[in-house]
Design a protein around this motif. Structure first.
Motif, PDB file in Angstrom:
ATOM      1  N   UNK A  20      37.924  47.695  38.307  1.00 30.37           N
ATOM      2  CA  UNK A  20      38.950  48.439  37.579  1.00 30.37           C
ATOM      3  C   UNK A  20      38.238  49.473  36.710  1.00 30.37           C
ATOM      4  N   UNK A  21      38.542  50.746  36.936  1.00 26.13           N
ATOM      5  CA  UNK A  21      37.924  51.805  36.163  1.00 26.13           C
ATOM      6  C   UNK A  21      38.645  52.009  34.841  1.00 26.13           C
ATOM      7  N   UNK A  22      39.992  51.907  34.900  1.00 28.21           N
ATOM      8  CA  UNK A  22      40.756  52.124  33.680  1.00 28.21           C
ATOM      9  C   UNK A  22      42.114  51.442  33.783  1.00 28.21           C
ATOM     10  N   UNK A  23      42.510  50.767  32.702  1.00 29.36           N
ATOM     11  CA  UNK A  23      43.849  50.193  32.608  1.00 29.36           C
ATOM     12  C   UNK A  23      44.176  49.994  31.131  1.00 29.36           C
ATOM     13  N   UNK A  24      45.449  50.054  30.815  1.00 36.49           N
ATOM     14  CA  UNK A  24      45.890  49.845  29.434  1.00 36.49           C
ATOM     15  C   UNK A  24      45.756  48.367  29.092  1.00 36.49           C
ATOM     16  N   UNK A  25      45.515  48.059  27.817  1.00 37.70           N
ATOM     17  CA  UNK A  25      45.508  46.634  27.457  1.00 37.70           C
ATOM     18  C   UNK A  25      46.911  46.053  27.621  1.00 37.70           C
TER      19      UNK A  25
END
Length: 188
Positions: A134-139
């Motif tokens: 996963x490169x980017x995801x919201x908490x």
């Protein structure tokens, strides 16, 4: 040439003006009255269109020789994906249209099956599941259930999928390459 009695899933037939069709399903039918026949579901190798076709039992159909090889994805060169044959070290450039949805899950070093017929690349096939980071995801917020317990996440390839709320940036997950579904975490 093969008989309709020799049909099996995955066999590629050359029908109707040289078009290539892959057998998805087949069923031999012997009705109480009348001759036996074979009911098939065929998928056009190039366009992906699926059709139902019925053949009389024992009819000869032309088969196509499709060479499937495992190749390693090396790098992108503009709009082309460069694959390397692991046996001969030959490089093959394949355009984005031919690679199709597999492009969403390709990173350098991945091995894919490349199918060719008479020197022309037909399609690129990935394993059923791949492991990506996963490169980017919201908490994820515990009380946030408006999206059914999932949130968008960007994979290391740049492709975006839905993942459960507990997944964080930097985690390695397993993704289904056919449906783009999250399958689970990968234990390191």
């Amino acid at each position: 040439m093969a008989s309709t009695n020799d049909l099996k899933n995955g066999l590629v037939l050359k029908l109707e003006g040289g078009q290539l069709w892959s057998v998805v399903e087949f069923q031999h039918v012997k009705p109480g009255k009348g001759p036996a026949f074979v009911r098939t579901k065929l998928k056009n190798v190039l366009s992906g269109k699926v059709v139902d076709k019925t053949f009389n039992a024992g009819v000869k159909v032309e088969t196509a020789t499709v060479d499937k090889r495992d190749m390693q994805f090396s790098y992108m060169d503009g709009e082309y994906f460069v694959f390397m044959d692991m046996d001969t070290y030959d490089q093959l450039m394949i355009d984005r249209k031919t690679v199709g949805d597999a492009a969403n899950f390709l990173i350098e070093g991945f091995t894919a099956t490349v199918a060719q017929h008479e020197g022309e690349v037909l399609f690129v096939e990935l394993p059923a599941a791949v492991e990506l980071t996963i490169q980017e995801t919201e908490p994820g917020v515990q009380g946030d259930r408006s999206t059914g317990g999932t949130k968008p996440a960007t994979l290391e390839t740049g492709y975006q999928i839905q993942v459960p709320l507990f997944i964080t940036t930097g985690e390695k997950i397993k993704v289904d390459t056919r449906t783009s579904d999250y399958l689970g975490r990968v234990n390191s």
